[in-house]
Write a protein that holds these residues in place. Structure first.
Motif, PDB file in Angstrom:
ATOM      1  N   ASN A   1       0.618  -0.966   0.235  1.00 13.61           N
ATOM      2  CA  ASN A   1      -0.202  -0.169   0.012  1.00 13.61           C
ATOM      3  C   ASN A   1       1.077   1.329  -0.459  1.00 13.61           C
ATOM      4  O   ASN A   1       0.125   2.365  -0.189  1.00 13.61           O
ATOM      5  CB  ASN A   1      -1.401   0.099   1.531  1.00 13.61           C
ATOM      6  CG  ASN A   1      -2.207  -1.226   0.711  1.00 13.61           C
ATOM      7  OD1 ASN A   1      -2.464  -1.383  -0.070  1.00 13.61           O
ATOM      8  ND2 ASN A   1      -2.690  -1.358   2.301  1.00 13.61           N
ATOM      9  N   ASN A   2       1.694   1.354   0.325  1.00 16.15           N
ATOM     10  CA  ASN A   2       3.383   2.442   0.319  1.00 16.15           C
ATOM     11  C   ASN A   2       2.979   2.481  -1.423  1.00 16.15           C
ATOM     12  O   ASN A   2       2.883   4.373  -1.714  1.00 16.15           O
ATOM     13  CB  ASN A   2       4.240   2.242   0.991  1.00 16.15           C
ATOM     14  CG  ASN A   2       5.518   3.189   0.946  1.00 16.15           C
ATOM     15  OD1 ASN A   2       6.008   3.577   0.470  1.00 16.15           O
ATOM     16  ND2 ASN A   2       4.545   4.308   2.689  1.00 16.15           N
ATOM     17  N   GLY A   3       3.365   1.038  -2.215  1.00 22.85           N
ATOM     18  CA  GLY A   3       3.053   2.037  -3.279  1.00 22.85           C
ATOM     19  C   GLY A   3       2.402   1.979  -3.671  1.00 22.85           C
ATOM     20  O   GLY A   3       2.342   3.207  -5.315  1.00 22.85           O
TER      21      GLY A   3
ATOM     22  N   VAL B   1      10.255  10.601  -5.106  1.00 26.11           N
ATOM     23  CA  VAL B   1       9.242   9.919  -4.131  1.00 26.11           C
ATOM     24  C   VAL B   1       9.378   9.067  -4.278  1.00 26.11           C
ATOM     25  O   VAL B   1       9.620   8.034  -4.827  1.00 26.11           O
ATOM     26  CB  VAL B   1       8.318  10.840  -4.636  1.00 26.11           C
ATOM     27  CG1 VAL B   1       7.801  10.393  -3.429  1.00 26.11           C
ATOM     28  CG2 VAL B   1       8.231  12.357  -5.344  1.00 26.11           C
ATOM     29  N   ASP B   2       9.863   8.431  -2.834  1.00 30.11           N
ATOM     30  CA  ASP B   2      10.158   7.454  -2.263  1.00 30.11           C
ATOM     31  C   ASP B   2       8.771   6.594  -1.940  1.00 30.11           C
ATOM     32  O   ASP B   2       8.516   7.009  -0.410  1.00 30.11           O
ATOM     33  CB  ASP B   2      11.313   6.779  -1.041  1.00 30.11           C
ATOM     34  CG  ASP B   2      11.380   5.271  -0.192  1.00 30.11           C
ATOM     35  OD1 ASP B   2      10.432   4.896  -0.337  1.00 30.11           O
ATOM     36  OD2 ASP B   2      12.013   5.393   1.134  1.00 30.11           O
ATOM     37  N   ALA B   3       7.843   5.780  -2.185  1.00 37.49           N
ATOM     38  CA  ALA B   3       7.046   4.625  -2.095  1.00 37.49           C
ATOM     39  C   ALA B   3       7.348   3.854  -2.768  1.00 37.49           C
ATOM     40  O   ALA B   3       6.142   2.654  -2.852  1.00 37.49           O
ATOM     41  CB  ALA B   3       5.997   5.493  -2.806  1.00 37.49           C
ATOM     42  N   LEU B   4       8.297   2.757  -1.661  1.00 33.39           N
ATOM     43  CA  LEU B   4       8.733   1.322  -1.508  1.00 33.39           C
ATOM     44  C   LEU B   4       8.252   0.805  -0.935  1.00 33.39           C
ATOM     45  O   LEU B   4       7.305   0.259  -0.822  1.00 33.39           O
ATOM     46  CB  LEU B   4       9.985   1.731  -1.741  1.00 33.39           C
ATOM     47  CG  LEU B   4      10.643   2.040  -3.156  1.00 33.39           C
ATOM     48  CD1 LEU B   4      12.111   1.418  -3.435  1.00 33.39           C
ATOM     49  CD2 LEU B   4      10.305   1.074  -4.524  1.00 33.39           C
ATOM     50  N   PHE B   5       8.159   1.640   0.749  1.00 33.52           N
ATOM     51  CA  PHE B   5       8.207   0.982   1.318  1.00 33.52           C
ATOM     52  C   PHE B   5       7.716   1.312   3.115  1.00 33.52           C
ATOM     53  O   PHE B   5       8.845   2.282   3.037  1.00 33.52           O
ATOM     54  CB  PHE B   5       9.015  -0.827   2.012  1.00 33.52           C
ATOM     55  CG  PHE B   5       9.404  -1.396   1.416  1.00 33.52           C
ATOM     56  CD1 PHE B   5       8.250  -2.277   0.690  1.00 33.52           C
ATOM     57  CD2 PHE B   5      10.627  -1.401   0.325  1.00 33.52           C
ATOM     58  CE1 PHE B   5       8.773  -3.233  -0.245  1.00 33.52           C
ATOM     59  CE2 PHE B   5      11.085  -1.693  -0.406  1.00 33.52           C
ATOM     60  CZ  PHE B   5       9.945  -3.690  -0.206  1.00 33.52           C
ATOM     61  N   GLY B   6       6.353   1.459   3.639  1.00 31.26           N
ATOM     62  CA  GLY B   6       6.122   1.947   4.384  1.00 31.26           C
ATOM     63  C   GLY B   6       6.214   0.870   6.042  1.00 31.26           C
ATOM     64  O   GLY B   6       7.256   0.071   6.392  1.00 31.26           O
TER      65      GLY B   6
ATOM     66  N   ALA C   1      10.035  10.817   1.553  1.00 30.97           N
ATOM     67  CA  ALA C   1       9.506   9.646   1.845  1.00 30.97           C
ATOM     68  C   ALA C   1       7.964   9.735   1.794  1.00 30.97           C
ATOM     69  O   ALA C   1       8.161  10.313   2.737  1.00 30.97           O
ATOM     70  CB  ALA C   1      10.461   9.083   2.606  1.00 30.97           C
ATOM     71  N   VAL C   2       7.492   8.774   1.477  1.00 31.66           N
ATOM     72  CA  VAL C   2       6.442   8.447   1.107  1.00 31.66           C
ATOM     73  C   VAL C   2       5.700   7.711   2.663  1.00 31.66           C
ATOM     74  O   VAL C   2       6.322   6.596   3.301  1.00 31.66           O
ATOM     75  CB  VAL C   2       5.339   8.047   0.491  1.00 31.66           C
ATOM     76  CG1 VAL C   2       4.285   7.684   0.828  1.00 31.66           C
ATOM     77  CG2 VAL C   2       5.520   8.978  -0.109  1.00 31.66           C
ATOM     78  N   ASP C   3       5.019   8.126   4.031  1.00 35.47           N
ATOM     79  CA  ASP C   3       5.513   7.729   5.786  1.00 35.47           C
ATOM     80  C   ASP C   3       6.522   7.091   5.899  1.00 35.47           C
ATOM     81  O   ASP C   3       6.625   8.051   7.403  1.00 35.47           O
ATOM     82  CB  ASP C   3       4.264   6.441   4.980  1.00 35.47           C
ATOM     83  CG  ASP C   3       3.671   6.258   6.447  1.00 35.47           C
ATOM     84  OD1 ASP C   3       3.648   7.214   7.275  1.00 35.47           O
ATOM     85  OD2 ASP C   3       2.805   5.333   6.534  1.00 35.47           O
ATOM     86  N   LEU C   4       7.251   6.327   5.895  1.00 38.77           N
ATOM     87  CA  LEU C   4       9.032   5.903   6.326  1.00 38.77           C
ATOM     88  C   LEU C   4       9.806   6.220   4.859  1.00 38.77           C
ATOM     89  O   LEU C   4       8.657   5.742   4.212  1.00 38.77           O
ATOM     90  CB  LEU C   4       8.407   5.205   6.898  1.00 38.77           C
ATOM     91  CG  LEU C   4       7.323   5.375   8.102  1.00 38.77           C
ATOM     92  CD1 LEU C   4       7.906   3.431   8.264  1.00 38.77           C
ATOM     93  CD2 LEU C   4       8.846   5.934   9.736  1.00 38.77           C
ATOM     94  N   PRO C   5      10.697   6.702   5.010  1.00 36.23           N
ATOM     95  CA  PRO C   5      12.343   5.824   4.015  1.00 36.23           C
ATOM     96  C   PRO C   5      11.832   4.450   4.205  1.00 36.23           C
ATOM     97  O   PRO C   5      12.333   4.145   5.158  1.00 36.23           O
ATOM     98  CB  PRO C   5      13.420   6.352   4.694  1.00 36.23           C
ATOM     99  CG  PRO C   5      13.050   7.830   5.913  1.00 36.23           C
ATOM    100  CD  PRO C   5      11.478   7.510   6.556  1.00 36.23           C
ATOM    101  N   SER C   6      12.485   4.295   2.750  1.00 33.73           N
ATOM    102  CA  SER C   6      12.267   2.713   3.110  1.00 33.73           C
ATOM    103  C   SER C   6      13.664   1.889   3.291  1.00 33.73           C
ATOM    104  O   SER C   6      15.074   2.281   2.835  1.00 33.73           O
ATOM    105  CB  SER C   6      12.135   2.605   1.387  1.00 33.73           C
ATOM    106  OG  SER C   6      11.098   3.034   0.854  1.00 33.73           O
ATOM    107  N   GLY C   7      13.354   0.996   4.520  1.00 36.58           N
ATOM    108  CA  GLY C   7      13.969   0.346   5.232  1.00 36.58           C
ATOM    109  C   GLY C   7      14.371   1.092   6.323  1.00 36.58           C
ATOM    110  O   GLY C   7      15.537   0.163   7.300  1.00 36.58           O
TER     111      GLY C   7
HETATM  112  K     K Z   1       8.252   5.100   1.528  1.00 34.67           K
END
Ligand code: K
Ligand code: NAX
Length: 460
Positions: free
Chosen positions: A61-63, A117-122, A149-155
């Motif tokens: 859903n982050n994606g 814009v990083d929307a890989l993982f939240g 980063a969207v919600d959180l930086p991925s990783g």
């Molecule tokens: K993210």
């Protein structure tokens, strides 16, 4: 988009429960993702000022948020491309993907853009990132002028702030609906850049909150030095630490501060010097007693800590005194107690344990019955009733000798002013952080103690 002071901090489980609560009240996941994505897109659009945006979309859903962001930016006429790590695998993300009508590049081959814009993982990341994903994120991040980063930086692990892979820091993180512990706990907090909160329509009330500017009592016509709050600081082997603490208590607003034990020449004239004897320790006007700064750990000092514990005063226990008490002893003593350990003192008092800093602080408060200020670059405060407060990132120049003595004094001042221990601890941490912000760089603890006056004045 708003600043984070006072915001609720939710674990992944609490966040999912908050979302489920919204769905129970008739909201739906697709609408929520649209709100989240549009709110992010509005922020990205403003900040990118027409530059090309590359949105990286993960499988969850982050994606999904990422596809909504890209579609929203495209609809607004902004140049935007999408690169993805596989196809979406949740119903909501699949639905979001249908709104993006242009090509999707493979993450590993994506061409950079000035805004990333990083929307890989939240909050759903469950294991360390693959090296190829870390490499792609680093390559694209380094080439960008602005990374968001969207919600959180991925990783990063949402609950503990641990690294899951080695992502590079971003410039801005847009937290969705609530803050997550990783926005405040290290090492993740240092990767988040500036953190801002976006409302997505969930009720994010929580027992954990980000520390914000406190409400402290103002003196009135009825005020006098004793009812403004009397602080006493026990002097141990090193007079300087106790004097710093006492000086900080004065500058944080206490009406009367006494140093119990011999002082050194040069201490402020306003500091009241008293002999350290039973009569001074029993003074009923003392509203907060500090023991620990520069104390020493020998048997005489152990006996001194026991005398402090035997008093009926509200206590701030800091420094060496944290090595001379046990959680059981504190629980048996009861009353108002604030402990201010750094990581080493925390471990000495409560032992080694797994779990996030938040979990460990909560367990320590529960075991000791005291309010625990677990200090560091990511200070966490836990009260025995489960409420917690997390400090926003502070000036890294606070890593200087005597900084902890100043904090203990600031907290004691707020406790003596009548705040409950959790509020007093949070207020002291805020004043300390604000004083450091005002000091700028390369300050010493004496400067910090004096700057508490300006930090306190900023609240009036
Ligand atoms: K993210
Ligand atoms: N209605 C909703 O559910 C909402 C969700 N929101 C967004 O959804 C996010 C949470 O979504 P999810 O729970 O789907 O979780 P994520 O999208 O954070 O990640 C979960 C996905 O990543 C995969 N994964 C986990 N670790 C991995 C790794 N190391 N390498 C490769 N793949 C990995 C999982 O198999 C799963 O497919 C939030 O952070 C937020 O951005 C927001 O849109 C608000 C609304």
């Amino acid at each position: 988009m708003r600043k984070i002071a006072g915001a609720a901090v939710l674990t992944a489980v609490e966040m999912r429960a908050a979302e489920a609560g919204a769905f129970d009240r008739g909201d739906d996941a697709v609408a929520m993702m649209q709100r989240a994505g549009h709110a992010c897109a509005a922020a990205v659009g403003r900040l990118s000022a027409g530059a090309e945006v590359l949105v990286l979309c993960g499988p969850g859903n982050n994606g999904g948020d990422g596809y909504v962001i890209a579609a929203s930016l495209a609809a607004a006429g902004q140049p935007v491309r999408v690169a993805a790590l596989g196809a979406p695998n949740t119903d909501t993300a699949v639905q979001a993907r249908t709104g993006w009508h242009r090509p999707v590049e493979a993450l590993g081959e994506a061409f950079p853009a000035p805004v990333l814009v990083d929307a890989l993982f939240g909050i759903g990341i469950s294991c360390p990132l693959d090296d190829t994903v870390v490499a792609a994120l680093s390559r694209l991040g380094e080439a960008a002028r602005l990374t968001i980063a969207v919600d959180l930086p991925s990783g990063v692990d949402s609950d503990s702030g641990a690294r899951l892979g080695c992502p590079a820091p971003v410039d801005l993180t847009l937290a969705l609906g609530a803050l997550k512990p990783a926005h405040l706990l290290q090492p993740a907090a240092a990767l988040c850049g500036t953190v801002r909160l976006l409302d997505i329509g969930v009720d994010a009330s929580a027992t954990a909150q980000v520390i914000g500017p406190p409400t402290l009592p103002e003196p009135g016509p009825q005020s006098h030095k004793f009812n403004r709050g009397m602080v006493a600081v026990v002097r141990g082997r090193m007079a300087g630490a106790a004097e710093l603490c006492a000086t900080a208590a004065m500058h944080a607003g206490a009406g009367y501060v006494a140093l119990l034990g011999a002082s050194m020449p040069g201490a402020p004239h306003a500091l009241v010097r008293r002999r350290l004897d039973d009569e001074a320790l029993a003074d009923r006007r003392i509203a907060a007693l500090v023991v620990g700064p520069g104390l020493g750990r020998d048997d005489d000092m152990r006996a001194l800590v026991e005398r402090a514990l035997a008093s009926e005063h509200a206590l701030v226990i800091d420094g060496d005194a944290l090595h001379l008490v046990t959680p059981e002893q504190l629980r048996t003593r009861g009353g108002q107690i604030i402990l201010t350990p750094h990581a080493g003192e925390f471990e000495a008092l409560f032992g080694r344990s797994d779990g996030s800093k938040l979990d460990r602080a909560r367990a320590a408060a529960n075991a000791s019955g005291a309010t625990v200020v677990f200090k560091g670059p990511d200070t966490v405060i836990a009260a025995p009733d489960g409420r917690t407060r997390l400090a926003p990132a502070a000036n890294n120049w606070l890593s200087t000798a005597g900084s902890g003595d100043v904090l203990a004094g600031a907290i004691a001042s707020c406790l003596a002013a009548g705040l409950d221990p959790l509020a007093a601890a949070a207020a002291g941490v805020w004043l300390h952080g604000e004083a450091a912000r005002r000091c700028g760089a390369a300050f010493i603890a004496d400067d910090l103690a004096r700057a508490l006056t300006q930090a306190r004045a900023a609240l009036t």
